[in-house]
Design a protein around this motif. Structure first.
Motif, PDB file in Angstrom:
ATOM      1  N   MET A 193       0.848  -1.201   0.000  1.00  0.00           N
ATOM      2  CA  MET A 193       0.000   0.000   0.000  1.00  0.00           C
ATOM      3  C   MET A 193       0.877   1.242   0.000  1.00  0.00           C
ATOM      4  O   MET A 193       1.876   1.302   0.720  1.00  0.00           O
ATOM      5  N   SER A 194       0.532   2.223  -0.816  1.00  0.00           N
ATOM      6  CA  SER A 194       1.317   3.444  -0.917  1.00  0.00           C
ATOM      7  C   SER A 194       1.245   4.255   0.371  1.00  0.00           C
ATOM      8  O   SER A 194       0.223   4.273   1.059  1.00  0.00           O
ATOM      9  N   LYS A 195       2.337   4.905   0.691  1.00  0.00           N
ATOM     10  CA  LYS A 195       2.403   5.752   1.877  1.00  0.00           C
ATOM     11  C   LYS A 195       2.579   7.211   1.487  1.00  0.00           C
ATOM     12  O   LYS A 195       3.151   7.516   0.447  1.00  0.00           O
ATOM     13  N   ARG A 196       2.116   8.090   2.340  1.00  0.00           N
ATOM     14  CA  ARG A 196       2.297   9.514   2.127  1.00  0.00           C
ATOM     15  C   ARG A 196       3.782   9.848   2.204  1.00  0.00           C
ATOM     16  O   ARG A 196       4.504   9.364   3.081  1.00  0.00           O
ATOM     17  N   ILE A 197       4.256  10.680   1.274  1.00  0.00           N
ATOM     18  CA  ILE A 197       5.668  11.054   1.220  1.00  0.00           C
ATOM     19  C   ILE A 197       5.885  12.290   2.097  1.00  0.00           C
ATOM     20  O   ILE A 197       5.261  13.332   1.873  1.00  0.00           O
ATOM     21  N   PRO A 198       6.731  12.201   3.118  1.00  0.00           N
ATOM     22  CA  PRO A 198       6.912  13.320   4.056  1.00  0.00           C
ATOM     23  C   PRO A 198       7.506  14.563   3.395  1.00  0.00           C
ATOM     24  O   PRO A 198       8.164  14.499   2.348  1.00  0.00           O
ATOM     25  N   GLU A 199       7.292  15.694   4.058  1.00  0.00           N
ATOM     26  CA  GLU A 199       7.785  16.980   3.561  1.00  0.00           C
ATOM     27  C   GLU A 199       9.303  16.999   3.434  1.00  0.00           C
ATOM     28  O   GLU A 199       9.853  17.656   2.542  1.00  0.00           O
ATOM     29  N   SER A 200       9.997  16.281   4.297  1.00  0.00           N
ATOM     30  CA  SER A 200      11.461  16.268   4.270  1.00  0.00           C
ATOM     31  C   SER A 200      12.015  15.479   3.087  1.00  0.00           C
ATOM     32  O   SER A 200      13.160  15.681   2.668  1.00  0.00           O
ATOM     33  N   GLU A 201      11.212  14.549   2.532  1.00  0.00           N
ATOM     34  CA  GLU A 201      11.678  13.669   1.458  1.00  0.00           C
ATOM     35  C   GLU A 201      11.383  14.248   0.079  1.00  0.00           C
ATOM     36  O   GLU A 201      12.153  14.042  -0.860  1.00  0.00           O
ATOM     37  N   SER A 242       6.316  26.934  -1.563  1.00  0.00           N
ATOM     38  CA  SER A 242       5.084  27.503  -1.007  1.00  0.00           C
ATOM     39  C   SER A 242       4.028  27.769  -2.077  1.00  0.00           C
ATOM     40  O   SER A 242       2.834  27.810  -1.776  1.00  0.00           O
ATOM     41  N   ASP A 243       4.469  27.939  -3.332  1.00  0.00           N
ATOM     42  CA  ASP A 243       3.507  28.172  -4.410  1.00  0.00           C
ATOM     43  C   ASP A 243       2.996  26.874  -5.037  1.00  0.00           C
ATOM     44  O   ASP A 243       2.244  26.901  -6.009  1.00  0.00           O
ATOM     45  N   GLY A 244       3.413  25.735  -4.478  1.00  0.00           N
ATOM     46  CA  GLY A 244       2.953  24.457  -4.982  1.00  0.00           C
ATOM     47  C   GLY A 244       3.829  23.830  -6.044  1.00  0.00           C
ATOM     48  O   GLY A 244       3.521  22.749  -6.552  1.00  0.00           O
ATOM     49  N   LEU A 290       6.223  15.161 -10.644  1.00  0.00           N
ATOM     50  CA  LEU A 290       5.222  16.061 -11.222  1.00  0.00           C
ATOM     51  C   LEU A 290       4.067  15.298 -11.875  1.00  0.00           C
ATOM     52  O   LEU A 290       2.934  15.793 -11.900  1.00  0.00           O
ATOM     53  N   VAL A 291       4.338  14.114 -12.397  1.00  0.00           N
ATOM     54  CA  VAL A 291       3.284  13.378 -13.102  1.00  0.00           C
ATOM     55  C   VAL A 291       2.781  12.150 -12.345  1.00  0.00           C
ATOM     56  O   VAL A 291       1.681  11.658 -12.635  1.00  0.00           O
ATOM     57  N   ASN A 292       3.536  11.672 -11.373  1.00  0.00           N
ATOM     58  CA  ASN A 292       3.157  10.418 -10.710  1.00  0.00           C
ATOM     59  C   ASN A 292       2.909  10.538  -9.214  1.00  0.00           C
ATOM     60  O   ASN A 292       2.664   9.530  -8.543  1.00  0.00           O
ATOM     61  N   ILE A 293       2.976  11.754  -8.692  1.00  0.00           N
ATOM     62  CA  ILE A 293       2.648  12.000  -7.284  1.00  0.00           C
ATOM     63  C   ILE A 293       1.656  13.151  -7.205  1.00  0.00           C
ATOM     64  O   ILE A 293       1.829  14.167  -7.892  1.00  0.00           O
ATOM     65  N   ASP A 294       0.616  12.992  -6.410  1.00  0.00           N
ATOM     66  CA  ASP A 294      -0.309  14.091  -6.142  1.00  0.00           C
ATOM     67  C   ASP A 294       0.379  15.030  -5.159  1.00  0.00           C
ATOM     68  O   ASP A 294       0.585  14.679  -3.989  1.00  0.00           O
ATOM     69  N   LEU A 295       0.780  16.198  -5.628  1.00  0.00           N
ATOM     70  CA  LEU A 295       1.564  17.108  -4.795  1.00  0.00           C
ATOM     71  C   LEU A 295       0.751  17.706  -3.653  1.00  0.00           C
ATOM     72  O   LEU A 295       1.332  18.264  -2.710  1.00  0.00           O
ATOM     73  N   THR A 307      -1.759  15.831  -1.847  1.00  0.00           N
ATOM     74  CA  THR A 307      -1.901  14.792  -0.827  1.00  0.00           C
ATOM     75  C   THR A 307      -0.580  14.109  -0.498  1.00  0.00           C
ATOM     76  O   THR A 307      -0.482  13.390   0.493  1.00  0.00           O
ATOM     77  N   ARG A 308       0.438  14.303  -1.387  1.00  0.00           N
ATOM     78  CA  ARG A 308       1.743  13.659  -1.259  1.00  0.00           C
ATOM     79  C   ARG A 308       1.647  12.126  -1.381  1.00  0.00           C
ATOM     80  O   ARG A 308       2.495  11.404  -0.857  1.00  0.00           O
TER      81      ARG A 308
END
Length: 288
Positions: A1-9, A14-16, A94-99, A101-102
């Motif tokens: 199951m996929s996990k959320r990717i932390p902010e540090s990784e 700030s503009d997305g 950019l194409v394979n991660i929902d930025l 929801t991470r």
């Protein structure tokens, strides 16, 4: 199951936008022309019919537009496989991660990524002024020591032969590029196998004030033969592109403007003309 990717990784501005490239998903076309020199991006986009977006951050300059109805993004990467690892990882994000929801997306998107760059020949019969598509890239750096991937028998045999020939302590890596893109873009070009060096001077056998540990590295590489496989040219990014492309599931091909022949000591009189010819070839093949 996929996990959320932390902010540090995975760092998001700030503009997305993604951290290093400073791009958002909508800024990116599915076909990408990658160049090393930031000034070369405009050499590509000058032929676009329209330009919808421009961005510049660090060595990463981006122009997205259309050529003969085909949406294309041209991006500079700077030099070296360390930059390519950043570039490929963030393009993929950019194409394979929902930025927002991470979370990795359920459906994988595969990009077409074409490197257009300069290169040196290590075979006497490949003169300066040639244009060459890389079937395989051979990494003389250690990037793949930090990743796990599968290699074919030929790729493993080539890597071991090069390690033995050069006498280096680490195992180089050999990776095949995109068969799909090679068939589409390689028509009319020489087809070869490219060594990717982790530097411009000693790693390519050049001596300025420091003596290279392997001064005859070009001669050693050019003499390697594994079945029908032989090394033809060298530069600083191709193997990194191919390795990250395989790991991330993208189609990647390296196209080389041969501006020098290290065996005959020939250097192209006007390397810019050769690069321009390769850019036009690439754009026209993409738009077909």
């Amino acid at each position: 199951m996929s996990k959320r990717i932390p902010e540090s990784e995975l760092i998001i501005n700030s503009d997305g936008s993604i951290y290093h490239l400073n791009l958002k998903p909508e800024h990116l076309a599915s076909t990408i022309i990658a160049v090393g020199d930031p000034d070369r991006v405009e050499k590509v986009s000058q032929y676009f019919d329209t330009i919808e977006f421009k961005m510049s951050k660090r060595e990463f300059v981006t122009h997205t537009g259309t050529y003969k109805g085909k949406r294309i993004t041209a991006i500079s990467t700077g030099m070296g496989t360390d930059n390519i690892e950043i570039f490929m990882t963030e393009l993929d994000a950019l194409v394979n991660i929902d930025l927002h929801t991470r979370m990795p997306k359920e459906n994988h998107t595969s990009l077409n990524i074409i490197r257009v760059g300069t290169s040196g020949s290590m075979q006497a019969d490949i003169p300066a002024g040639s244009m060459l598509a890389s079937k395989y890239g051979v990494g003389l750096d250690t990037l793949m020591a930090y990743y796990t991937t599968e290699y074919s028998d030929l790729e493993t045999d080539v890597a071991k032969a090069i390690q033995k020939k050069l006498g280096v302590s680490f195992l180089p890596y050999c990776i095949e590029g995109s068969k799909v893109l090679l068939e589409r873009l390689g028509n009319g070009l020489l087809i070869g196998n490219t060594a990717t060096c982790p530097g411009f001077f000693a790693p390519q056998g050049r001596e300025v004030r420091l003596k290279p540990a392997i001064p005859d590295i070009i001669e050693r590489l050019s003499s390697i033969s594994v079945g029908d496989f032989k090394m033809t040219n060298f530069e600083m990014e191709t193997a990194g592109y191919y390795a990250m492309g395989r790991l991330l599931g993208h189609e990647v091909l390296s196209l080389n403007a041969i501006v020098a022949n290290r065996i005959t000591h020939e250097f192209a009189k006007d390397s810019y003309v050769i690069v321009d010819q390769l850019i036009k070839h690439t754009l026209d093949k993409i738009a077909e």
